[in-house]
Each structure stands twice: as C-alpha cells, then as structure tokens.
Design a protein around this motif. Structure first.
Motif, PDB file in Angstrom:
ATOM      1  N   LEU A 106      -3.837   4.268  -1.138  1.00 19.43           N
ATOM      2  CA  LEU A 106      -3.986   5.345  -0.592  1.00 19.43           C
ATOM      3  C   LEU A 106      -4.204   6.092  -2.523  1.00 19.43           C
ATOM      4  O   LEU A 106      -3.865   5.484  -3.340  1.00 19.43           O
ATOM      5  CB  LEU A 106      -2.640   5.771  -0.459  1.00 19.43           C
ATOM      6  CG  LEU A 106      -2.325   4.785   0.533  1.00 19.43           C
ATOM      7  CD1 LEU A 106      -0.442   6.177   1.382  1.00 19.43           C
ATOM      8  CD2 LEU A 106      -2.952   5.437   2.029  1.00 19.43           C
ATOM      9  N   SER A 107      -4.320   7.729  -1.937  1.00 19.27           N
ATOM     10  CA  SER A 107      -4.599   8.395  -3.374  1.00 19.27           C
ATOM     11  C   SER A 107      -3.434   8.363  -3.981  1.00 19.27           C
ATOM     12  O   SER A 107      -2.534   7.781  -3.324  1.00 19.27           O
ATOM     13  CB  SER A 107      -5.255   9.702  -3.016  1.00 19.27           C
ATOM     14  OG  SER A 107      -4.545  10.200  -1.569  1.00 19.27           O
ATOM     15  N   LEU A 108      -2.853   8.869  -5.304  1.00 17.04           N
ATOM     16  CA  LEU A 108      -1.323   9.267  -5.910  1.00 17.04           C
ATOM     17  C   LEU A 108      -1.293   9.635  -5.681  1.00 17.04           C
ATOM     18  O   LEU A 108       0.109  10.137  -5.472  1.00 17.04           O
ATOM     19  CB  LEU A 108      -1.957   9.542  -7.603  1.00 17.04           C
ATOM     20  CG  LEU A 108      -3.252   8.311  -8.707  1.00 17.04           C
ATOM     21  CD1 LEU A 108      -3.026   8.668  -9.802  1.00 17.04           C
ATOM     22  CD2 LEU A 108      -2.010   6.544  -8.062  1.00 17.04           C
ATOM     23  N   TYR A 109      -1.969  10.854  -4.775  1.00 16.01           N
ATOM     24  CA  TYR A 109      -1.321  12.271  -3.906  1.00 16.01           C
ATOM     25  C   TYR A 109      -0.509  11.942  -2.899  1.00 16.01           C
ATOM     26  O   TYR A 109       0.887  12.152  -2.218  1.00 16.01           O
ATOM     27  CB  TYR A 109      -1.961  12.801  -3.011  1.00 16.01           C
ATOM     28  CG  TYR A 109      -1.231  14.392  -3.016  1.00 16.01           C
ATOM     29  CD1 TYR A 109      -0.639  15.202  -3.261  1.00 16.01           C
ATOM     30  CD2 TYR A 109      -1.456  14.812  -1.672  1.00 16.01           C
ATOM     31  CE1 TYR A 109       0.130  16.104  -3.003  1.00 16.01           C
ATOM     32  CE2 TYR A 109      -1.174  15.202  -0.466  1.00 16.01           C
ATOM     33  CZ  TYR A 109      -0.400  16.188  -1.598  1.00 16.01           C
ATOM     34  OH  TYR A 109       0.366  17.663  -0.840  1.00 16.01           O
ATOM     35  N   ASP A 110      -0.718  10.348  -2.285  1.00 14.64           N
ATOM     36  CA  ASP A 110      -0.156  10.118  -0.967  1.00 14.64           C
ATOM     37  C   ASP A 110       0.613   8.757  -0.530  1.00 14.64           C
ATOM     38  O   ASP A 110       2.112   8.271  -0.183  1.00 14.64           O
ATOM     39  CB  ASP A 110      -1.309   9.776   0.305  1.00 14.64           C
ATOM     40  CG  ASP A 110      -2.232  10.821   0.541  1.00 14.64           C
ATOM     41  OD1 ASP A 110      -1.361  11.856   0.386  1.00 14.64           O
ATOM     42  OD2 ASP A 110      -3.333  10.891   0.902  1.00 14.64           O
ATOM     43  N   TYR A 111       0.796   7.891  -2.490  1.00 16.76           N
ATOM     44  CA  TYR A 111       1.118   6.996  -3.040  1.00 16.76           C
ATOM     45  C   TYR A 111       3.177   7.215  -2.108  1.00 16.76           C
ATOM     46  O   TYR A 111       3.396   8.099  -2.598  1.00 16.76           O
ATOM     47  CB  TYR A 111       1.102   6.882  -4.064  1.00 16.76           C
ATOM     48  CG  TYR A 111       0.641   5.594  -4.322  1.00 16.76           C
ATOM     49  CD1 TYR A 111      -0.351   5.405  -4.270  1.00 16.76           C
ATOM     50  CD2 TYR A 111       0.901   4.338  -4.925  1.00 16.76           C
ATOM     51  CE1 TYR A 111      -1.332   4.581  -4.012  1.00 16.76           C
ATOM     52  CE2 TYR A 111      -0.187   2.889  -5.411  1.00 16.76           C
ATOM     53  CZ  TYR A 111      -1.439   3.421  -5.031  1.00 16.76           C
ATOM     54  OH  TYR A 111      -1.695   2.594  -5.209  1.00 16.76           O
ATOM     55  N   ASP A 112       3.478   6.493  -1.512  1.00 16.57           N
ATOM     56  CA  ASP A 112       5.272   6.490  -1.528  1.00 16.57           C
ATOM     57  C   ASP A 112       5.542   7.878  -0.647  1.00 16.57           C
ATOM     58  O   ASP A 112       6.333   7.757  -1.184  1.00 16.57           O
ATOM     59  CB  ASP A 112       5.363   6.476  -2.741  1.00 16.57           C
ATOM     60  CG  ASP A 112       5.646   5.063  -3.177  1.00 16.57           C
ATOM     61  OD1 ASP A 112       4.841   4.175  -2.580  1.00 16.57           O
ATOM     62  OD2 ASP A 112       5.924   4.121  -3.905  1.00 16.57           O
ATOM     63  N   GLU A 113       4.879   8.701   0.252  1.00 13.28           N
ATOM     64  CA  GLU A 113       5.324   9.362   0.530  1.00 13.28           C
ATOM     65  C   GLU A 113       5.181   9.377   2.546  1.00 13.28           C
ATOM     66  O   GLU A 113       5.496  10.877   2.682  1.00 13.28           O
ATOM     67  CB  GLU A 113       3.795  10.574   0.557  1.00 13.28           C
ATOM     68  CG  GLU A 113       3.676  10.653  -1.141  1.00 13.28           C
ATOM     69  CD  GLU A 113       5.192  11.899  -1.342  1.00 13.28           C
ATOM     70  OE1 GLU A 113       5.514  12.993  -0.556  1.00 13.28           O
ATOM     71  OE2 GLU A 113       4.826  11.814  -2.604  1.00 13.28           O
ATOM     72  N   ALA A 114       4.602   8.467   2.635  1.00 16.76           N
ATOM     73  CA  ALA A 114       5.395   8.337   4.075  1.00 16.76           C
ATOM     74  C   ALA A 114       6.381   8.537   4.905  1.00 16.76           C
ATOM     75  O   ALA A 114       7.303   7.326   4.630  1.00 16.76           O
ATOM     76  CB  ALA A 114       4.301   7.328   4.959  1.00 16.76           C
ATOM     77  N   SER A 115       6.834   9.631   5.922  1.00 17.36           N
ATOM     78  CA  SER A 115       8.308   9.360   6.079  1.00 17.36           C
ATOM     79  C   SER A 115       8.313   9.011   7.873  1.00 17.36           C
ATOM     80  O   SER A 115       9.625   8.884   8.208  1.00 17.36           O
ATOM     81  CB  SER A 115       8.770  10.765   5.648  1.00 17.36           C
ATOM     82  OG  SER A 115       8.869  10.941   4.533  1.00 17.36           O
TER      83      SER A 115
END
Length: 126
Positions: A106-115
């Motif tokens: 994933l892009s750096l913006y999307d890393y570890d963001e899925a909730s």
C-alpha cells in the motif's frame, strides 16, 4: 523517430502488462489466500499473517477482529468486489479491492489505515 519508437514500445509494454491505479497487476493469488477469500496482510508482499474472510455481503470492523490499522497488502481472491475503509462501520475514505486483484504494498498514506471491510455480492462496486 527514436522517441516515437520508444513511446510505441512503452505503450505496447503497458498493454501487455496492464495497469490499474493503486492496484497490482492480476497474477496468481498468494499462497494461503484460497479461492473465494478476501485476504488482508500485516506486511508488504502478502506476508506477516492477516485477516481472511469469504462472506459476500459481509461487513467487518477490523478492531473487533484484532486487525485494526494493520493492513499493508491485500489480495481479493473472490469473484466479488470488496472495499476497505479508513474508519469503522464502513465510513470515511475507502479503497477498492477489485475481484481477482491484489496490492502487494500500500502507499505510505494507506499503510496501517484499514479499520473496516465490506465484501460485496457482485463485482460492480469497484
């Protein structure tokens, strides 16, 4: 003339390989991501353990699954589309997980963001 040949060669390569913004090229599913399953992984390149579901129409808050803000790659091995969302209850910005596609990093913006995650009942959501 050389520039024209190079542009033609790049266009041919793009057509051969295929591209989709933000989504990896369709290839064989990673080991462990069985047919009909949507797979989300902790690390790049479909590794580090993860969250796996195969319920069309399913809605999941990843905090309830012990997987909140941990996704760094995903593979959708189902015949239906899915989306992951930045917030719980399928709210906030989302990212499409087209049927039969994956994203190895994933892009750096999307890393570890899925909730949260929604698995749809058809392939028209993306």
């Amino acid at each position: 003339m050389r520039k024209l040949a190079l542009v033609g060669a790049l266009a041919g390569l793009t057509a051969l390989v295929g591209t989709t913004a933000g989504v990896g090229v369709a290839i064989a599913a990673p080991q462990g991501c069985n047919v009909t399953v949507v797979c989300m992984y902790r690390d790049d390149n479909y590794s580090g353990g993860g969250f796996f579901k195969n319920t069309p129409g399913g809605r999941y808050n990843l905090s309830n699954e012990g997987f909140n803000d941990q996704t760094n790659s995903w593979w959708n091995n189902a015949a239906v589309d899915a989306k992951w969302f930045f917030n719980t209850n399928q709210t906030g910005s989302s990212r499409c997980m087209g049927a039969g596609l994956g994203n190895h990093s994933l892009s750096l913006y999307d890393y570890d963001e899925a909730s949260s995650l929604a698995i749809y009942t058809d392939n028209r959501a993306c």
